[in-house]
Design a protein around this motif. Structure first.
Motif, PDB file in Angstrom:
ATOM      1  N   UNK A  43      -3.590  14.263   8.471  1.00  0.00           N
ATOM      2  CA  UNK A  43      -4.079  12.933   8.835  1.00  0.00           C
ATOM      3  C   UNK A  43      -4.615  12.152   7.631  1.00  0.00           C
ATOM      4  N   UNK A  44      -4.916  12.856   6.523  1.00  0.00           N
ATOM      5  CA  UNK A  44      -5.300  12.153   5.298  1.00  0.00           C
ATOM      6  C   UNK A  44      -4.234  11.175   4.830  1.00  0.00           C
ATOM      7  N   UNK A  45      -2.996  11.504   5.132  1.00  0.00           N
ATOM      8  CA  UNK A  45      -1.893  10.627   4.734  1.00  0.00           C
ATOM      9  C   UNK A  45      -2.030   9.262   5.413  1.00  0.00           C
ATOM     10  N   UNK A  46      -2.557   9.266   6.631  1.00  0.00           N
ATOM     11  CA  UNK A  46      -2.777   8.005   7.354  1.00  0.00           C
ATOM     12  C   UNK A  46      -3.837   7.174   6.628  1.00  0.00           C
ATOM     13  N   UNK A  47      -4.911   7.841   6.218  1.00  0.00           N
ATOM     14  CA  UNK A  47      -5.973   7.125   5.500  1.00  0.00           C
ATOM     15  C   UNK A  47      -5.461   6.556   4.182  1.00  0.00           C
ATOM     16  N   UNK A  48      -4.674   7.360   3.469  1.00  0.00           N
ATOM     17  CA  UNK A  48      -4.121   6.871   2.194  1.00  0.00           C
ATOM     18  C   UNK A  48      -3.223   5.661   2.424  1.00  0.00           C
ATOM     19  N   UNK A  49      -2.391   5.743   3.431  1.00  0.00           N
ATOM     20  CA  UNK A  49      -1.478   4.632   3.717  1.00  0.00           C
ATOM     21  C   UNK A  49      -2.279   3.372   4.045  1.00  0.00           C
ATOM     22  N   UNK A  50      -3.360   3.540   4.794  1.00  0.00           N
ATOM     23  CA  UNK A  50      -4.172   2.388   5.174  1.00  0.00           C
ATOM     24  C   UNK A  50      -4.783   1.724   3.949  1.00  0.00           C
ATOM     25  N   UNK A  51      -5.350   2.540   3.047  1.00  0.00           N
ATOM     26  CA  UNK A  51      -5.999   1.998   1.844  1.00  0.00           C
ATOM     27  C   UNK A  51      -4.990   1.287   0.938  1.00  0.00           C
ATOM     28  N   UNK A  52      -3.884   1.949   0.669  1.00  0.00           N
ATOM     29  CA  UNK A  52      -2.879   1.344  -0.214  1.00  0.00           C
ATOM     30  C   UNK A  52      -2.275   0.093   0.417  1.00  0.00           C
ATOM     31  N   UNK A  53      -2.076   0.130   1.713  1.00  0.00           N
ATOM     32  CA  UNK A  53      -1.473  -1.024   2.373  1.00  0.00           C
ATOM     33  C   UNK A  53      -2.407  -2.236   2.334  1.00  0.00           C
ATOM     34  N   UNK A  54      -3.697  -1.969   2.518  1.00  0.00           N
ATOM     35  CA  UNK A  54      -4.688  -3.041   2.439  1.00  0.00           C
ATOM     36  C   UNK A  54      -4.683  -3.667   1.054  1.00  0.00           C
ATOM     37  N   UNK A  55      -4.605  -2.831   0.031  1.00  0.00           N
ATOM     38  CA  UNK A  55      -4.703  -3.312  -1.345  1.00  0.00           C
ATOM     39  C   UNK A  55      -3.423  -4.000  -1.814  1.00  0.00           C
ATOM     40  N   UNK A  56      -2.248  -3.514  -1.379  1.00  0.00           N
ATOM     41  CA  UNK A  56      -0.995  -3.914  -2.035  1.00  0.00           C
ATOM     42  C   UNK A  56       0.089  -4.461  -1.114  1.00  0.00           C
ATOM     43  N   UNK A  57      -0.080  -4.353   0.182  1.00  0.00           N
ATOM     44  CA  UNK A  57       1.009  -4.665   1.111  1.00  0.00           C
ATOM     45  C   UNK A  57       2.247  -3.812   0.798  1.00  0.00           C
ATOM     46  N   UNK A  58       2.224  -2.596   1.300  1.00  0.00           N
ATOM     47  CA  UNK A  58       3.300  -1.637   1.050  1.00  0.00           C
ATOM     48  C   UNK A  58       4.580  -2.087   1.788  1.00  0.00           C
ATOM     49  N   UNK A  59       5.732  -1.994   1.098  1.00  0.00           N
ATOM     50  CA  UNK A  59       6.977  -2.398   1.772  1.00  0.00           C
ATOM     51  C   UNK A  59       7.860  -1.207   2.138  1.00  0.00           C
ATOM     52  N   UNK A  60       7.531  -0.037   1.595  1.00  0.00           N
ATOM     53  CA  UNK A  60       8.325   1.146   1.921  1.00  0.00           C
ATOM     54  C   UNK A  60       7.543   2.417   1.634  1.00  0.00           C
ATOM     55  N   UNK A  61       7.899   3.478   2.345  1.00  0.00           N
ATOM     56  CA  UNK A  61       7.207   4.762   2.199  1.00  0.00           C
ATOM     57  C   UNK A  61       8.209   5.864   1.874  1.00  0.00           C
ATOM     58  N   UNK A  62       7.808   6.773   0.973  1.00  0.00           N
ATOM     59  CA  UNK A  62       8.540   8.021   0.777  1.00  0.00           C
ATOM     60  C   UNK A  62       7.611   9.138   1.223  1.00  0.00           C
ATOM     61  N   UNK A  63       8.064   9.944   2.145  1.00  0.00           N
ATOM     62  CA  UNK A  63       7.259  11.062   2.627  1.00  0.00           C
ATOM     63  C   UNK A  63       7.810  12.332   2.000  1.00  0.00           C
ATOM     64  N   UNK A  64       7.023  12.930   1.092  1.00  0.00           N
ATOM     65  CA  UNK A  64       7.496  14.109   0.359  1.00  0.00           C
ATOM     66  C   UNK A  64       7.028  15.398   1.025  1.00  0.00           C
TER      67      UNK A  64
END
Ligand code: GDP
Length: 298
Positions: A229-250
């Motif tokens: 679930x940490x991945x959700x928190x990371x996505x939220x923070x980065x998306x807020x800061x940068x407006x993410x347009x794509x994700x790579x899930x490794x």
């Protein structure tokens, strides 16, 4: 295809268990529904997606369309596929001078992903540049250099400790001036304090825009699927800061909790561009919802 054998952990930890239950010719009891709900939570589907799936099952039971445990299994598969279909939008490099800003926490697989993507593109005859704007660790610069060599890509770098925004600006300016097809900007991912990291990547994005106002064409977030679930928190923070347009899930190969991909998709609706299923060059796959579902379900 070869993705099914890499995703066997999720298959074992999640869908095989559901399948075992649905093979039993027993009625749908409250205990059985609790078992399904717990399994979804354990497999990192997250509360929101788990509720969505449970609601769909309960509606089916009420309306009479779900009568057996096998019907439940089919419904789970159906809901997962419909969520993942929404985020199946492959990354299209539509024109030359295509600038991709790559962000993510250290260890998520950022450098490896850039290396794999660089190779994919040089293999197609494209001129690729890597910009080493993670100047915090000398090792990060060296690692990117290795990948550049392997992929026959160019690299723009400065010494460890150089201003990352300045490196990003110089790299993108040079790549644009020299008419490169694809320019990847690597960024730092140290999680000293989250606020500092977000401020730094925002500065880098601004530097990229200053170098070429229509860039970045893609802001790609690399997430490690094994951190739950940490991945959700990371996505939220980065998306807020940068407006993410794509994700790579490794590291989808390294987890039994593949439900995280569904949780992220439902929460953010951001395109999943690629999934990482191993460490070698061809272990980065363009994300396809149906392939994924067919690989993890029995
Ligand atoms: P960075 O710090 O974000 O740049 O992360 P790296 O690219 O250095 O990757 C960290 C580690 O994860 C390395 O050992 C990689 O080989 C490994 N890694 C990256 N992607 C995958 C993947 O999809 N599957 C597996 N099993 N390992 C991966």
């Amino acid at each position: 295809k070869g993705i099914a054998d890499k995703l066997f952990k999720t298959k074992q930890g999640f869908t095989e268990k559901i399948h075992e239950e649905s093979k039993k010719d027993e009625p749908i009891t409250d205990e059985y529904l609790d078992f399904i709900e717990e399994l979804l939570i354990e497999s990192d589907f997250g509360v929101k997606t788990t509720m969505k799936i449970m609601d769909a099952i309960n509606e089916g039971i009420d309306s009479g369309s779900i009568r057996t445990r096998q019907d439940v299994e089919i419904k789970i598969r159906e809901v997962i596929l419909s969520i993942l279909k929404q985020v199946e939008k492959p990354l299209e490099i539509k024109h030359k001078k295509f600038v991709i800003l790559v962000v993510g926490i250290n260890g998520s697989g950022k450098t490896t992903t850039i290396g794999k993507l660089a190779s994919l593109n040089t293999d197609k005859g494209k001129k690729v540049m890597l910009v080493a704007a993670d100047t915090f660790r000398a090792a990060a610069i060296e690692q990117l250099e290795e990948w550049a060599k392997r992929a026959s890509a160019s690299i723009v770098k400065q010494n460890e400790g150089a201003d990352p925004a300045a490196v990003a600006f110089d790299g993108v300016s040079s790549g644009i001036a020299r008419n490169y097809d694809v320019i990847f900007v690597d960024t730092a991912g140290r999680l000293h304090t989250q606020k500092n990291l977000m401020n730094e990547v925002i500065k880098i994005k601004k530097a990229v825009q200053k170098a070429y106002p229509e860039a970045p064409h893609e802001v790609l977030l690399v997430l490690d699927a094994t951190i739950g679930q940490n991945a959700i928190n990371q996505a939220r923070e980065f998306n807020k800061a940068l407006a993410i347009s794509g994700i790579v899930l490794t590291k989808m190969d390294g987890t039994a909790k593949g439900g995280i991909i569904v949780a992220i998709s439902e929460e953010f609706k951001i395109p999943i561009r690629y999934i990482g299923i191993g460490e070698s060059l061809d272990d980065l796959k363009a994300f396809n919802a149906r392939d994924f579902v067919e690989s993890v379900f029995v």
